[in-house]
Design a protein around this motif. Sequence first.
Motif, PDB file in Angstrom:
ATOM      1  N   LEU A 128     -27.883  32.737 -44.465  1.00  0.00           N
ATOM      2  CA  LEU A 128     -29.043  32.229 -44.214  1.00  0.00           C
ATOM      3  C   LEU A 128     -30.101  32.075 -45.539  1.00  0.00           C
ATOM      4  CD1 LEU A 128     -30.786  31.364 -41.655  1.00  0.00           C
ATOM      5  CD2 LEU A 128     -31.852  33.599 -41.852  1.00  0.00           C
ATOM      6  N   SER A 129     -29.911  32.983 -46.209  1.00  0.00           N
ATOM      7  CA  SER A 129     -30.716  32.923 -47.523  1.00  0.00           C
ATOM      8  C   SER A 129     -30.155  31.891 -48.677  1.00  0.00           C
ATOM      9  CB  SER A 129     -30.671  34.147 -48.331  1.00  0.00           C
ATOM     10  OG  SER A 129     -29.494  34.766 -48.924  1.00  0.00           O
ATOM     11  N   CYS A 130     -29.060  31.615 -48.400  1.00  0.00           N
ATOM     12  CA  CYS A 130     -28.305  30.473 -49.450  1.00  0.00           C
ATOM     13  C   CYS A 130     -28.418  29.217 -48.872  1.00  0.00           C
ATOM     14  CB  CYS A 130     -26.967  30.896 -49.662  1.00  0.00           C
ATOM     15  SG  CYS A 130     -26.721  32.534 -50.527  1.00  0.00           S
ATOM     16  N   VAL A 131     -28.246  29.108 -47.410  1.00  0.00           N
ATOM     17  CA  VAL A 131     -27.887  27.795 -46.778  1.00  0.00           C
ATOM     18  C   VAL A 131     -29.217  27.010 -46.197  1.00  0.00           C
ATOM     19  CG1 VAL A 131     -26.575  26.303 -45.310  1.00  0.00           C
ATOM     20  CG2 VAL A 131     -25.451  28.027 -46.705  1.00  0.00           C
ATOM     21  N   VAL A 132     -30.017  28.079 -45.589  1.00  0.00           N
ATOM     22  CA  VAL A 132     -31.163  27.400 -44.645  1.00  0.00           C
ATOM     23  C   VAL A 132     -32.293  27.663 -45.534  1.00  0.00           C
ATOM     24  CG1 VAL A 132     -32.329  27.964 -42.759  1.00  0.00           C
ATOM     25  CG2 VAL A 132     -29.707  27.940 -42.648  1.00  0.00           C
ATOM     26  N   MET A 133     -32.583  29.097 -45.998  1.00  0.00           N
ATOM     27  CA  MET A 133     -34.093  29.251 -46.325  1.00  0.00           C
ATOM     28  C   MET A 133     -34.571  28.312 -47.607  1.00  0.00           C
ATOM     29  SD  MET A 133     -33.804  33.462 -45.874  1.00  0.00           S
ATOM     30  CE  MET A 133     -35.504  33.754 -46.489  1.00  0.00           C
ATOM     31  N   PRO A 134     -33.623  28.263 -48.653  1.00  0.00           N
ATOM     32  CA  PRO A 134     -34.231  27.222 -49.858  1.00  0.00           C
ATOM     33  C   PRO A 134     -34.656  26.038 -49.437  1.00  0.00           C
ATOM     34  CG  PRO A 134     -32.434  28.555 -50.378  1.00  0.00           C
ATOM     35  CD  PRO A 134     -32.327  28.704 -48.924  1.00  0.00           C
ATOM     36  N   PHE A 135     -33.879  25.446 -48.645  1.00  0.00           N
ATOM     37  CA  PHE A 135     -34.321  24.006 -48.114  1.00  0.00           C
ATOM     38  C   PHE A 135     -35.632  23.743 -46.954  1.00  0.00           C
ATOM     39  CE2 PHE A 135     -29.886  24.053 -49.138  1.00  0.00           C
ATOM     40  CZ  PHE A 135     -29.961  23.072 -50.081  1.00  0.00           C
ATOM     41  N   SER A 136     -35.504  25.106 -46.284  1.00  0.00           N
ATOM     42  CA  SER A 136     -36.758  25.356 -45.442  1.00  0.00           C
ATOM     43  C   SER A 136     -38.045  25.366 -46.104  1.00  0.00           C
ATOM     44  CB  SER A 136     -36.414  26.341 -44.432  1.00  0.00           C
ATOM     45  OG  SER A 136     -35.488  26.025 -43.514  1.00  0.00           O
ATOM     46  N   MET A 137     -37.772  26.119 -47.421  1.00  0.00           N
ATOM     47  CA  MET A 137     -39.116  26.402 -48.178  1.00  0.00           C
ATOM     48  C   MET A 137     -39.502  25.043 -48.694  1.00  0.00           C
ATOM     49  SD  MET A 137     -39.244  28.522 -51.843  1.00  0.00           S
ATOM     50  CE  MET A 137     -38.307  27.336 -52.600  1.00  0.00           C
ATOM     51  N   VAL A 138     -38.703  24.279 -49.072  1.00  0.00           N
ATOM     52  CA  VAL A 138     -39.397  23.006 -49.520  1.00  0.00           C
ATOM     53  C   VAL A 138     -39.895  22.105 -48.413  1.00  0.00           C
ATOM     54  CG1 VAL A 138     -38.530  20.484 -50.590  1.00  0.00           C
ATOM     55  CG2 VAL A 138     -37.593  22.679 -51.437  1.00  0.00           C
ATOM     56  N   ARG A 139     -39.248  22.387 -47.415  1.00  0.00           N
ATOM     57  CA  ARG A 139     -39.899  21.543 -46.249  1.00  0.00           C
ATOM     58  C   ARG A 139     -41.012  21.910 -45.592  1.00  0.00           C
ATOM     59  NH1 ARG A 139     -36.325  20.815 -40.836  1.00  0.00           N
ATOM     60  NH2 ARG A 139     -36.499  23.286 -41.005  1.00  0.00           N
ATOM     61  N   SER A 140     -41.279  23.388 -45.879  1.00  0.00           N
ATOM     62  CA  SER A 140     -42.649  24.116 -45.160  1.00  0.00           C
ATOM     63  C   SER A 140     -43.559  23.573 -46.087  1.00  0.00           C
ATOM     64  CB  SER A 140     -42.487  25.701 -45.034  1.00  0.00           C
ATOM     65  OG  SER A 140     -41.284  25.970 -44.295  1.00  0.00           O
ATOM     66  N   ILE A 141     -43.495  23.857 -47.601  1.00  0.00           N
ATOM     67  CA  ILE A 141     -44.591  23.495 -48.341  1.00  0.00           C
ATOM     68  C   ILE A 141     -44.933  22.083 -48.601  1.00  0.00           C
ATOM     69  CG2 ILE A 141     -45.078  23.815 -50.860  1.00  0.00           C
ATOM     70  CD1 ILE A 141     -43.336  26.268 -50.861  1.00  0.00           C
ATOM     71  N   GLU A 142     -43.957  21.455 -48.743  1.00  0.00           N
ATOM     72  CA  GLU A 142     -44.074  19.809 -49.035  1.00  0.00           C
ATOM     73  C   GLU A 142     -44.099  19.024 -47.612  1.00  0.00           C
ATOM     74  OE1 GLU A 142     -44.199  18.308 -51.864  1.00  0.00           O
ATOM     75  OE2 GLU A 142     -43.969  20.017 -53.152  1.00  0.00           O
ATOM     76  N   SER A 143     -43.819  19.478 -46.669  1.00  0.00           N
ATOM     77  CA  SER A 143     -43.894  18.861 -45.092  1.00  0.00           C
ATOM     78  C   SER A 143     -43.170  17.670 -45.345  1.00  0.00           C
ATOM     79  CB  SER A 143     -45.344  18.486 -44.819  1.00  0.00           C
ATOM     80  OG  SER A 143     -45.915  17.680 -45.558  1.00  0.00           O
ATOM     81  N   CYS A 144     -41.954  17.690 -46.042  1.00  0.00           N
ATOM     82  CA  CYS A 144     -41.102  16.445 -46.511  1.00  0.00           C
ATOM     83  C   CYS A 144     -39.619  17.019 -46.550  1.00  0.00           C
ATOM     84  CB  CYS A 144     -41.492  15.590 -47.701  1.00  0.00           C
ATOM     85  SG  CYS A 144     -43.231  14.878 -47.675  1.00  0.00           S
ATOM     86  N   TRP A 145     -38.961  16.092 -45.920  1.00  0.00           N
ATOM     87  CA  TRP A 145     -37.481  16.172 -45.923  1.00  0.00           C
ATOM     88  C   TRP A 145     -36.662  15.390 -46.979  1.00  0.00           C
ATOM     89  CZ3 TRP A 145     -34.433  20.483 -44.833  1.00  0.00           C
ATOM     90  CH2 TRP A 145     -32.873  19.956 -44.935  1.00  0.00           C
ATOM     91  N   TYR A 146     -36.302  15.957 -48.374  1.00  0.00           N
ATOM     92  CA  TYR A 146     -35.785  15.063 -49.257  1.00  0.00           C
ATOM     93  C   TYR A 146     -34.388  14.997 -49.254  1.00  0.00           C
ATOM     94  CZ  TYR A 146     -40.678  15.693 -51.095  1.00  0.00           C
ATOM     95  OH  TYR A 146     -41.932  15.609 -51.277  1.00  0.00           O
ATOM     96  N   PHE A 147     -33.524  15.476 -48.383  1.00  0.00           N
ATOM     97  CA  PHE A 147     -32.077  15.729 -48.389  1.00  0.00           C
ATOM     98  C   PHE A 147     -31.121  14.828 -47.845  1.00  0.00           C
ATOM     99  CE2 PHE A 147     -34.521  19.684 -49.130  1.00  0.00           C
ATOM    100  CZ  PHE A 147     -34.649  19.810 -50.546  1.00  0.00           C
ATOM    101  N   GLY A 148     -32.034  13.691 -46.833  1.00  0.00           N
ATOM    102  CA  GLY A 148     -31.045  12.947 -46.214  1.00  0.00           C
ATOM    103  C   GLY A 148     -30.989  13.330 -44.861  1.00  0.00           C
ATOM    104  N   ASP A 149     -30.550  12.343 -44.056  1.00  0.00           N
ATOM    105  CA  ASP A 149     -30.313  12.657 -42.368  1.00  0.00           C
ATOM    106  C   ASP A 149     -29.219  13.229 -42.044  1.00  0.00           C
ATOM    107  OD1 ASP A 149     -32.723  10.982 -42.074  1.00  0.00           O
ATOM    108  OD2 ASP A 149     -31.546   9.272 -41.682  1.00  0.00           O
ATOM    109  N   LEU A 150     -28.145  13.157 -42.683  1.00  0.00           N
ATOM    110  CA  LEU A 150     -26.901  13.977 -42.526  1.00  0.00           C
ATOM    111  C   LEU A 150     -27.059  15.509 -42.752  1.00  0.00           C
ATOM    112  CD1 LEU A 150     -23.944  14.027 -41.720  1.00  0.00           C
ATOM    113  CD2 LEU A 150     -23.458  13.764 -44.027  1.00  0.00           C
ATOM    114  N   PHE A 151     -27.553  15.949 -43.868  1.00  0.00           N
ATOM    115  CA  PHE A 151     -27.893  17.242 -44.286  1.00  0.00           C
ATOM    116  C   PHE A 151     -28.974  17.632 -43.429  1.00  0.00           C
ATOM    117  CE2 PHE A 151     -29.337  20.732 -46.988  1.00  0.00           C
ATOM    118  CZ  PHE A 151     -28.067  21.503 -46.902  1.00  0.00           C
ATOM    119  N   CYS A 152     -29.883  16.810 -42.965  1.00  0.00           N
ATOM    120  CA  CYS A 152     -30.812  17.440 -41.989  1.00  0.00           C
ATOM    121  C   CYS A 152     -30.154  17.957 -40.853  1.00  0.00           C
ATOM    122  CB  CYS A 152     -32.050  16.273 -41.731  1.00  0.00           C
ATOM    123  SG  CYS A 152     -32.977  16.515 -40.163  1.00  0.00           S
TER     124      CYS A 152
END
Length: 348
Positions: A82-106
């Motif tokens: 969870l700390s490797c796969v989920v939390m870092p990308f959730s951090m970016v989304r929580s702070i930026e309110s943006c998803w930068y990593f594409g629809d598939l990875f979403c």
Amino acid sequence: MNSPDQWSPLEVQFCFPVANNSCPKKVRSVLSICVMQTVMIGAIVMTMLGNMVVIVSISHFKQLHSPTNFLILSMATTDFLLSCVVMPFSMVRSIESCWYFGDLFCKVHSCCDIMLCTTSIFHLCFISVDRYYAVCDPLHYVTKITIPVIEVFLFISWSIPIFFAFGLVFSELNLIGAEDFVADNNCAGLCVVLIFNKLWGVLAPFISFFLPGTVMVGIYIHIFTVARKHAKQIGMGPTTKQVGSESKTKSSSKKESKATKTLSIVMGVFVFCWMPFFVLTIIDPFINFTTPEDLYNAFSWLGYFNSTLNPIIYGMFYPWFRKALRMIFTGIIFHPDSSTLSLFPAHA
């Protein structure tokens, strides 16, 4: 739930400035960004390191190779992932309110989020079953909770959440009935996979949290009742018993009671951390997805923080964990035959 909040038109920024259909970006002060980054990065690092210590300890030291610890090892692996796969990308989304990593990875990220959360609580459910036999039926514990049984527990704990998460997300059953909301908020930089319609807004929390959580609470209530009864019986036992046998019985009972208490705290922390998120997941579709994005993110991170707390709980209540931690950081585990060293007091 995952939709953009209302931004001031004077301060509008976009996730993808060159895109025609870009989502607006949340405008935050430098102070709030620094605080969020500090808290979230701290949680990620602590979760990685803490659960890695648990994984290394149980894997390395042969004395810790027990059925209960194999379940704890698997749960620590879940928290580490969870700390490797989920939390870092959730951090970016929580702070930026943006998803930068594409629809598939979403979709993949959302699947991992649901899967690892559900896997954690399934592990806790099976740990409660293990504790039930250890405390309520100790004479048959070693014959009922064997390595093959643990393998079945682990197979169920991983396979069902994987099938549930990936099946739900990629079939998009959770979006049926919410198409208008998705269409109205569709823009580049938005990950809307974790939006649940009214049906799955109830079913998903029930399957992932409330049903196994209720089973765990029921089991632990019964365990504590039996443990109290055993303690009274030992305290009122006849004085003519052999001292060695009585001492061994009391020591064993004390050890099982402490282990059960510790694992119950782990379960209680899990319920406290994840309850707000799952309650919000149920409520959100019935209030037309008007939950503020920051509130949703805050409850998500409260749930993630559970994975940070578990190793801390082990450190507080398990002497073997503290001793293993010292051996890891002092390099003793790299010595020959270090895997056979004792982590328990000689009188235990």
